[in-house]
Write an enzyme that holds these catalytic residues in place. Structure first.
Site, PDB file in Angstrom:
ATOM      1  N   ALA A  76       0.840  -1.193   0.000  1.00  0.00           N
ATOM      2  CA  ALA A  76       0.000   0.000   0.000  1.00  0.00           C
ATOM      3  C   ALA A  76       0.878   1.247   0.000  1.00  0.00           C
ATOM      4  CB  ALA A  76      -0.905   0.003   1.231  1.00  0.00           C
ATOM      5  N   GLY A 119       0.392  -5.394   0.419  1.00  0.00           N
ATOM      6  CA  GLY A 119      -0.655  -5.410  -0.599  1.00  0.00           C
ATOM      7  C   GLY A 119      -0.215  -6.074  -1.883  1.00  0.00           C
ATOM      8  N   GLU A 133       3.175  -5.512   7.349  1.00  0.00           N
ATOM      9  CA  GLU A 133       2.324  -4.455   7.921  1.00  0.00           C
ATOM     10  C   GLU A 133       2.518  -4.287   9.425  1.00  0.00           C
ATOM     11  OE1 GLU A 133      -0.076  -6.062   4.366  1.00  0.00           O
ATOM     12  OE2 GLU A 133       1.276  -6.848   5.901  1.00  0.00           O
ATOM     13  N   GLU A 193      -0.847  -9.624  -1.292  1.00  0.00           N
ATOM     14  CA  GLU A 193      -2.293  -9.840  -1.278  1.00  0.00           C
ATOM     15  C   GLU A 193      -2.885  -9.785  -2.686  1.00  0.00           C
ATOM     16  OE1 GLU A 193      -3.771  -8.327   3.052  1.00  0.00           O
ATOM     17  OE2 GLU A 193      -2.828  -6.806   1.794  1.00  0.00           O
TER      18      GLU A 193
END
Length: 263
Positions: free
Chosen positions: A71, A114, A137, A117
């Site tokens: 992210a 991310g 994270e 993911e």
């Protein structure tokens, strides 16, 4: 394999090579960090490809150097709880997961947070030897929020998922393949080419059957076995009166190559 660049490219580059399409994340200055603009463009592109009759499979890549560096921290740093609850930032991930056509991630370089993911939302992952996965994270005081606390245990088992999520440590392509996260590891320069080869192989199969089969496999992650078997049969039965089913069986009997029409 080099992907042609579009002069009008923004956060992603779409290259249509029917029967497949290639989406390249295009924020090289930030190692393809997944900001709102990129995610919005990616979702819109996948939704459009889902209705494109000429496209039967999709490759998602970040290019040679990085898949996606998670992210965009600068976007998230000052967000409040209320802002996060009210935003679309995380809900777009659910829309990516609803893509009906097969998706293949071609992962080179960094794929933390991310990025990992996003790769896991794809149906198949091809990794270059230089690929690095992880869920870091926890390091800046957060936790995965786009699905990997749920998807990782289903893929690599609970204890490995706990180690990945709670330590925030990165791991390489070979380890990812041993754990079942990655389908194949190839030299970095061949990663996109191998993903394209797989996409074309899948796209050469009858499109309706491929779409329904993908849906059935996906549902296996959500349903107990009995419900999953019922869903599988629910997807199987409508294939019988289709043109492609009749063509496929006749081609098998007549020892010839089938010609699919996607209906």
């Amino acid at each position: 394999m080099e992907i042609p660049k579009d002069a009008s490219a923004k956060a992603i580059i779409l290259t249509r090579q029917p029967p497949i399409a290639i989406i390249q994340l295009n924020r090289p200055e930030s190692l393809n960090a997944l900001n709102c603009e990129l995610m919005s463009e990616l979702v819109s592109c996948l939704e459009n490809l889902d209705t494109d009759a000429d496209i039967n499979a999709v490759v998602i890549t970040g290019g040679r150097d990085a898949f996606a560096a998670g992210a965009d921290i600068e976007e998230m740093a000052a967000a409040s709880t209320i802002e996060m609850i009210g935003s679309e930032n995380l809900r777009v991930w659910d829309r990516i997961g609803r893509t009906k056509k097969p998706t293949i991630a071609a992962v080179n370089g960094f794929a933390p947070g991310g990025g990992c993911e996003l790769a896991m939302l794809c149906d198949i992952i091809v990794a270059g030897e230089n690929a690095e996965f992880g869920q870091p994270e926890i390091n800046p005081g957060l936790m995965p929020g786009a699905g990997d606390t749920q998807r990782l245990p289903r893929t690599v088992r609970k204890h490995r998922a706990m180690k990945i999520v709670l330590t925030g440590k990165m791991f390489g392509a070979e380890e990812a393949m041993r754990w079942g996260l990655v389908n194949k590891v190839v030299p970095a320069e061949l990663c996109i080419e191998e993903a394209v080869r797989l996409a074309n192989l899948i796209a050469s199969n009858p499109p309706v059957a491929v779409r329904l089969a993908k849906g059935a496999v996906r549902k296996s992650l959500d349903f107990p076995l009995g419900e999953g078997l019922a869903f599988e049969r629910k997807n199987l039965y409508p294939l019988f009166p289709t043109y492609d089913q009749t063509e496929g069986m006749n081609a098998f009997i007549e020892r010839r190559k089938a010609v699919w029409k996607g209906r």
